[in-house]
Motif scaffolding. Structure first.
Motif, PDB file in Angstrom:
ATOM      1  N   ASN A 201       0.854  -1.179   0.000  1.00  0.00           N
ATOM      2  CA  ASN A 201       0.000   0.000   0.000  1.00  0.00           C
ATOM      3  C   ASN A 201       0.895   1.235   0.000  1.00  0.00           C
ATOM      4  O   ASN A 201       1.558   1.531   0.998  1.00  0.00           O
ATOM      5  CB  ASN A 201      -0.921  -0.013   1.223  1.00  0.00           C
ATOM      6  CG  ASN A 201      -1.954   1.101   1.190  1.00  0.00           C
ATOM      7  OD1 ASN A 201      -1.625   2.259   0.946  1.00  0.00           O
ATOM      8  ND2 ASN A 201      -3.212   0.750   1.440  1.00  0.00           N
ATOM      9  N   GLY A 202       0.922   1.945  -1.139  1.00  0.00           N
ATOM     10  CA  GLY A 202       1.812   3.093  -1.277  1.00  0.00           C
ATOM     11  C   GLY A 202       1.452   4.249  -0.381  1.00  0.00           C
ATOM     12  O   GLY A 202       2.320   5.060  -0.028  1.00  0.00           O
ATOM     13  N   ASP A 203       0.174   4.365  -0.014  1.00  0.00           N
ATOM     14  CA  ASP A 203      -0.239   5.467   0.867  1.00  0.00           C
ATOM     15  C   ASP A 203       0.143   5.188   2.312  1.00  0.00           C
ATOM     16  O   ASP A 203       0.646   6.065   3.026  1.00  0.00           O
ATOM     17  CB  ASP A 203      -1.754   5.686   0.755  1.00  0.00           C
ATOM     18  CG  ASP A 203      -2.172   6.134  -0.642  1.00  0.00           C
ATOM     19  OD1 ASP A 203      -1.378   6.859  -1.286  1.00  0.00           O
ATOM     20  OD2 ASP A 203      -3.273   5.753  -1.079  1.00  0.00           O
ATOM     21  N   GLU A 204      -0.090   3.955   2.754  1.00  0.00           N
ATOM     22  CA  GLU A 204       0.195   3.599   4.145  1.00  0.00           C
ATOM     23  C   GLU A 204       1.617   3.089   4.339  1.00  0.00           C
ATOM     24  O   GLU A 204       2.046   2.854   5.458  1.00  0.00           O
ATOM     25  CB  GLU A 204      -0.797   2.535   4.615  1.00  0.00           C
ATOM     26  CG  GLU A 204      -2.250   3.022   4.611  1.00  0.00           C
ATOM     27  CD  GLU A 204      -3.205   1.948   5.088  1.00  0.00           C
ATOM     28  OE1 GLU A 204      -2.714   0.868   5.490  1.00  0.00           O
ATOM     29  OE2 GLU A 204      -4.428   2.192   5.058  1.00  0.00           O
ATOM     30  N   LYS A 205       2.333   2.923   3.216  1.00  0.00           N
ATOM     31  CA  LYS A 205       3.717   2.403   3.274  1.00  0.00           C
ATOM     32  C   LYS A 205       3.759   1.078   4.029  1.00  0.00           C
ATOM     33  O   LYS A 205       4.585   0.848   4.910  1.00  0.00           O
ATOM     34  CB  LYS A 205       4.653   3.412   3.957  1.00  0.00           C
ATOM     35  CG  LYS A 205       4.605   4.816   3.356  1.00  0.00           C
ATOM     36  CD  LYS A 205       5.175   4.819   1.956  1.00  0.00           C
ATOM     37  CE  LYS A 205       5.301   6.228   1.394  1.00  0.00           C
ATOM     38  NZ  LYS A 205       4.017   6.839   1.053  1.00  0.00           N
TER      39      LYS A 205
END
Length: 642
Positions: free
Chosen positions: A194-198
């Protein structure tokens, strides 16, 4: 992370995106295959086979972009695949594998075994690798802090996992169900970022159940610094589910059934014949069985840990042409060494055939397996594997075309071993010994350092070998053994008196080795004049007369670097000092040889003062009771590693 067992990968992969142009893809022939990997028409990917110590890679040919600039964040992505590890010996182990995101579609210089075909001993752990991997590991490697021999790990630029867990899955009720990676059963893996939540999630589960809601591994980590930029557009999305109906059939090992089928066939024939024929068949079968038993091998409990390194006796028999006399490379106290060519790979090897009529032979054998089999250093002879059959013990090494160092020093009258080569050999062996004493996860005492155990490769690099007397110790423990072992002339005085070996006794042998390489003569020469019988004493006498270089090998015709020759001779005397506490550690030896540190000013006094005043309780000279003047530099005399 092992070599013997076959791994088969069923790989149907769909990478996140709304369409092909945005990064989603499936493998439809766009593959880059190297090593021993292969792909068949059914869609079955085979990463490894029965070839030992080899790796296979299968990469998608076209690059995929995970971010659109150097400083950008990695987009969300996910992928899924199905794999099966089919083991020849399911009770022992199988090949591990890893799903890899790499900046290139090839990994040059990568090593098999514990390096999983991803890294080697020089680049493992380097941030410049830009590698993110999910390992499915079947061997526990203490070198990389593995939790067990059946685990899943998230690796970033290293094989020390950032997060790991025993193989298994979590039910919706929160119960953990374990899985065995080498069971041969197909399992599915999801890798989702998940690129937003890393956040990176890894889920493992059998293909006959729905995907668990809770991942096996979940790690918060920004992968932006771990990935490089590639030309195509970035991808962002969710991978599609796999069509399980399209999975190819999983091959199974056939060797276990062949004997049963043959027996059934023999029984069927026997029951249909007369009594006389039955007797003939039984006798004929017994003859066949006895011939097959020629190559039968026994697997004992202690071998389970080292099973992946095992060669078949039949292969080694063929490789050495039946252990013919003309294939003998050398003879030692515990057996012979044969030159061989492995029939499957045509690789040249050296096969050490050990005699073990006594338990001592078995101990020597296990010592080599337990030590050098797990070591990786450019100046150590690499142990490729082993074999045991009845009363025969065999170790398989890399073949060293130039043989042992003592051949150059004593058996080749016209040896062209120049000073540059000799100095490098000294530094190579020092580097190997430093690794054994202070750089590996455990302390290893070699106990038999001498020219006969130093082999020269095709590029004239020196490699320390023959770990038959090695002693393995945990860091922090006192690495001593009470069994007297070694070669006369290389054994420290305290070792001959007490039988207790430690790293300082190794340093003593190395010091003698240094003197031997520089002077081209053995430590004890019975045929020499009385004042030259003992090499160290003769060199000290030359030093007293103001001409220590007179001891340098005359075959060099004074073609050597004066400063280096003096350094080797003086450092050799210091390392072979009769007082254990006066000897430097191997880290200090490396500093001297590399010119980082200078020998102490009062070295002459230290070396020439050799009076013993007493021994401590453990039989070793201590700093409290020896009369050697202290060095003028700070030195730590320790008998354990880092």
């Amino acid at each position: 992370m092992s070599w013997l067992i076959m791994l088969l990968l069923l790989f149907l992969l769909s990478l996140a995106s709304s369409d092909i142009n945005q990064g989603g893809f499936s493998f439809n022939g766009y593959l880059n295959v190297d090593g021993i990997a292969g792909v068949d028409s059914s869609g079955l990917f085979s990463l490894t086979n029965f070839t030992r110590q080899q790796e296979g890679h299968i990469f998608y040919k076209n690059p995929l972009q995970f971010k659109n600039s150097t400083n950008a964040s990695v987009s969300s992505f996910s992928t899924t695949f199905i794999f099966a590890i089919v083991s020849e010996y399911p009770a022992l182990s199988g090949h591990g594998l890893a799903f890899v995101i790499s900046p290139n579609n090839e990994i040059p210089g990568a090593l098999p075994s514990q390096y999983l075909g991803l890294f080697n001993e020089t680049n493992v752990g380097s941030s410049s690798n830009h590698i993110v991997a999910i390992e499915l590991d079947t061997i526990q490697s203490k070198e990389f802090d593995d939790i067990n021999d059946n685990h899943v790990g998230i690796d970033i630029n290293s094989l020390i996992s950032e997060a790991s867990s025993p193989a298994g899955y979590l039910t919706d009720d929160g119960e953990f169900k374990s899985l065995t990676l080498i069971s041969g059963d197909p399992m599915q893996v999801w890798i989702e970022y998940n690129g937003d939540e890393k956040q990176l999630n890894v889920t493992l589960y059998p293909i006959n159940i729905p995907k668990p809601k809770t991942p096996l591994l979940s790690m918060k980590r920004d992968l932006s610094s771990c990935m490089s930029v590639s030309p195509p557009p970035p991808m962002d999305g969710k991978a599609k589910e796999l069509d399980l109906s399209r999975l190819p059939k999983i091959p199974r090992p056939q060797h276990d059934n062949r004997g049963i089928k043959q027996l059934q066939k023999t029984l069927a024939i026997s029951l249909s014949l007369s009594g006389l024929t039955l007797v003939l068949v039984v006798v004929f079968g017994a003859v066949l069985l006895s011939r097959k038993r020629r190559f039968i091998e026994i697997l004992e409990d202690w071998e389970v840990q080292y099973g992946p390194h095992r060669f078949s006796y039949k292969d080694l028999f063929k490789a050495t042409k039946g252990f013919k006399e003309k294939e003998v490379l050398g003879r030692g106290g515990f057996g012979r060494v044969y030159k061989g060519v492995l029939p499957s790979s045509e690789i040249q090897v050296a096969v050490k055939r050990i005699s073990h009529d006594s338990m001592q032979g078995m101990r020597e054998f296990v010592a080599e397996i337990a030590t050098i089999g797990r070591l990786r250093h450019p100046n150590l002879v690499r142990l490729l594997g082993y074999c045991r059959r009845k009363h025969e013990l065999l170790l398989v090494y890399d073949y060293m075309p130039n043989g042992s160092l003592d051949k150059f020093l004593y058996h080749l009258p016209d040896s062209n071993l120049n000073w540059t080569q000799r100095f490098k050999i000294v530094k190579d062996v020092a580097s190997a010994l430093f690794y054994l004493h202070q750089q590996w996860v455990q302390v290893i005492i070699h106990r038999d350092i001498k020219p006969a155990n130093v082999l020269i490769d095709s590029e004239m690099n020196a490699r320390l070998g023959d770990f038959g007397l090695a002693k393995l110790c945990d860091i922090g423990n006192d690495p001593q053994t009470s069994h007297v072992a070694g070669t006369l002339g290389y054994m420290a005085p305290e070792l001959t008196r007490t039988g207790k070996a430690n790293t300082r006794t190794d340093v003593y042998a190395f010091g003698t080795f240094m003197l031997e390489v520089a002077c081209g003569r053995r430590p004890i020469e019975a045929r020499a004049s009385p004042d030259q019988t003992f090499l160290a004493d003769w060199i000290t006498d030359c030093w007293d007369k103001g001409d220590i270089l007179a001891a340098v090998d005359g075959r060099l015709e004074k073609k050597f670097v004066v400063q280096e020759a003096e350094l080797v001779l003086k450092l050799g005397l210091l390392c072979s000092h009769p007082v254990a506490a006066a000897r430097p550690s191997m880290s200090s030896v490396i500093s001297y040889l590399d010119g980082v540190a200078a020998l102490p000013d009062n070295l002459s006094t230290v070396i020439k003062t050799q009076e013993f005043l007493g021994e401590s309780d453990d039989g070793l000279i201590t700093e409290r009771n020896y009369s050697v003047p202290p060095l003028t530099i700070t030195e730590s005399f320790v008998s354990h590693g880092r």
